[in-house]
Design an enzyme around this catalytic site. Structure first.
Site, PDB file in Angstrom:
ATOM      1  N   ASP A 171       0.855  -1.184   0.000  1.00 31.72           N
ATOM      2  CA  ASP A 171       0.000   0.000   0.000  1.00 31.72           C
ATOM      3  C   ASP A 171       0.894   1.239   0.000  1.00 31.72           C
ATOM      4  O   ASP A 171       1.196   1.793   1.051  1.00 31.72           O
ATOM      5  CB  ASP A 171      -0.916  -0.016   1.222  1.00 31.72           C
ATOM      6  CG  ASP A 171      -1.890   1.148   1.248  1.00 31.72           C
ATOM      7  OD1 ASP A 171      -2.699   1.265   0.312  1.00 31.72           O
ATOM      8  OD2 ASP A 171      -1.845   1.947   2.207  1.00 31.72           O
ATOM      9  N   LEU A 172       1.308   1.673  -1.195  1.00 31.72           N
ATOM     10  CA  LEU A 172       2.231   2.800  -1.299  1.00 31.72           C
ATOM     11  C   LEU A 172       1.502   4.103  -1.651  1.00 31.72           C
ATOM     12  O   LEU A 172       1.697   5.114  -0.997  1.00 31.72           O
ATOM     13  CB  LEU A 172       3.332   2.500  -2.330  1.00 31.72           C
ATOM     14  CG  LEU A 172       4.504   1.652  -1.814  1.00 31.72           C
ATOM     15  CD1 LEU A 172       4.087   0.242  -1.433  1.00 31.72           C
ATOM     16  CD2 LEU A 172       5.620   1.593  -2.852  1.00 31.72           C
ATOM     17  N   GLU A 173       0.734   4.110  -2.718  1.00 36.93           N
ATOM     18  CA  GLU A 173      -0.150   5.218  -3.102  1.00 36.93           C
ATOM     19  C   GLU A 173       0.587   6.534  -3.374  1.00 36.93           C
ATOM     20  O   GLU A 173       0.007   7.610  -3.286  1.00 36.93           O
ATOM     21  CB  GLU A 173      -1.246   5.436  -2.057  1.00 36.93           C
ATOM     22  CG  GLU A 173      -2.109   4.195  -1.815  1.00 36.93           C
ATOM     23  CD  GLU A 173      -3.294   4.456  -0.915  1.00 36.93           C
ATOM     24  OE1 GLU A 173      -3.899   5.539  -1.024  1.00 36.93           O
ATOM     25  OE2 GLU A 173      -3.605   3.572  -0.088  1.00 36.93           O
ATOM     26  N   GLU A 174       1.852   6.471  -3.710  1.00 33.99           N
ATOM     27  CA  GLU A 174       2.618   7.679  -4.023  1.00 33.99           C
ATOM     28  C   GLU A 174       2.344   8.158  -5.440  1.00 33.99           C
ATOM     29  O   GLU A 174       2.098   7.360  -6.345  1.00 33.99           O
ATOM     30  CB  GLU A 174       4.121   7.416  -3.903  1.00 33.99           C
ATOM     31  CG  GLU A 174       4.669   7.488  -2.505  1.00 33.99           C
ATOM     32  CD  GLU A 174       6.193   7.454  -2.510  1.00 33.99           C
ATOM     33  OE1 GLU A 174       6.808   8.242  -3.260  1.00 33.99           O
ATOM     34  OE2 GLU A 174       6.764   6.625  -1.782  1.00 33.99           O
TER      35      GLU A 174
END
Length: 374
Positions: A135-138
């Protein structure tokens, strides 16, 4: 984060020495030492696949004891480690996976990336878990250094977990559409190919409002459908997609309420868009159910967005609250069946009322039931 010369290599060595390097025998062959379960077999990682994946996020606490475990296949633990949860999940043949988050700039270097992956594999082993949810979402620019590093991270994480924990699961969280939502211009095809599946976060769809600045549904049906279509149009295997739905809504204070469904918002820009859902605040389903029948209007249904909402008054200001309920969620779950997707899931399971009140228990049960497409 930068590492002193030789420090990252030393960390890899220490991790390997402490827990075993990625070349050791599969975890199924290791003795189960330190198992917290009454039955040591419950500390073995689960294997196999399910006809319908139901992917559940848990953010901690004891709510999990009241979940409908008959409707779950994977639980991603985003709260503190609870060994009792692992034992109970495995007894119910439900996988338990770690949260994996890291700043991309910290794993550009291959040594740093390997060290991070090994640390997560070894943590999963020590906690008797079955994989990891990345879960990075960058925000990432198309074909930038970070673009390629992120793809490599997913590939290497999957290879290492699969080798070290046979039958383990590596998943990756993506926005509701692959069209560079919130600046996330990823190589979705390669990430899908490298991982076990993508968890499509089909919510927070108003993070960038380009047309007008009015309150809208968190996850409109047709927008959800268009996002899934966009992934499928990339020729991503539908069995690599799990549709995520929200168990929360947004409470929007209106700068002016023209009529029901026409709640003007304060302009809060985000990533170039003039308005965003940051004009409101997230509100859990259990609180929504406490408010809706006491609101000015009661439950309304918007047939364009296929979503419920209501209007309430707070400190002499009109608020419009948009949310999802069993009706809207079951419609989205139908997308899973229609396109033969891998499954469905939600953010997050803690947002329901697990108390003893009979009304709340029915509301909670109806939300769990809505996840399974008819």
């Amino acid at each position: 984060m930068s590492w002193p010369p030789g420090a990252a290599a030393a960390l890899v060595f220490l991790l390997s020495a402490a827990w075993g390097s990625a070349t050791l025998a599969p975890s199924l062959q290791r003795p189960v030492r330190g198992c917290p379960c009454s039955d040591p077999a419950l500390c073995r990682p689960l294997a196999g696949s399910n006809q319908l994946e139901v992917f559940v996020f848990d953010v901690g606490g004891q709510d999990w004891k009241q979940y409908d475990w008959s409707k779950m296949t994977t639980i991603a633990t985003f709260g503190a480690f609870d060994p009792e949860l692992v034992c109970y999940a495995h007894a119910n043949e439900v996988r338990v996976v770690l949260k994996g988050d890291v700043r991309i700039r910290d794993i550009v270097d291959q040594i740093n990336r390997t060290a991070w992956i090994l640390s997560k594999v070894n943590l999963a082993k020590s906690q008797f878990m079955d994989g990891i949810n990345l879960d990075l979402e960058e925000a990432v620019t198309y074909q930038s250094v970070e673009y390629f590093v992120l793809t490599q991270l997913v590939k290497e994480t999957t290879e290492t977990f699969h080798r070290e924990i046979p039958g383990s699961q590596v998943t990756f969280d993506v926005a509701w559409s692959p069209d560079c939502i919130d600046g996330r211009c990823y190589d979705y095809v390669e990430i899908a190919n490298s991982s076990d599946f993508l968890f499509v976060m089909s919510y927070d769809m108003q993070s960038q409002m380009w047309d007008d600045c009015f309150a809208k549904a968190n996850a409109p049906y047709y927008q959800t459908l268009s996002g899934i279509h966009a992934y499928l149009n990339l020729h991503i295997d539908p069995r690599k997609l799990v549709l995520g739905v929200p168990w929360y809504g947004y409470d929007y204070p209106c700068t002016q309420l023209f009529e029901a469904g026409r709640c003007a918002l304060k302009n809060v820009p985000f990533r170039g868009a003039p308005c965003s859902d940051a004009a409101g605040k997230q509100i859990p389903y259990k609180k929504i159910m406490q408010q809706v029948n006491k609101s000015i209007t009661g439950r309304f249904w918007d047939d364009d967005q296929k979503s419920p909402y209501y209007i309430c008054m707070v400190n002499n200001t009109y608020h419009e609250v948009w949310y999802d309920d069993p009706q809207s969620i079951s419609m989205k779950a139908g997308i899973v069946k229609k396109f033969n997707l891998r499954g469905v899931g939600m953010w997050n399971a803690n947002l329901l009322d697990y108390g003893n009140n009979a009304t709340a228990q029915k509301q909670t049960g109806d939300m769990w039931n809505a996840l399974h497409p008819l």
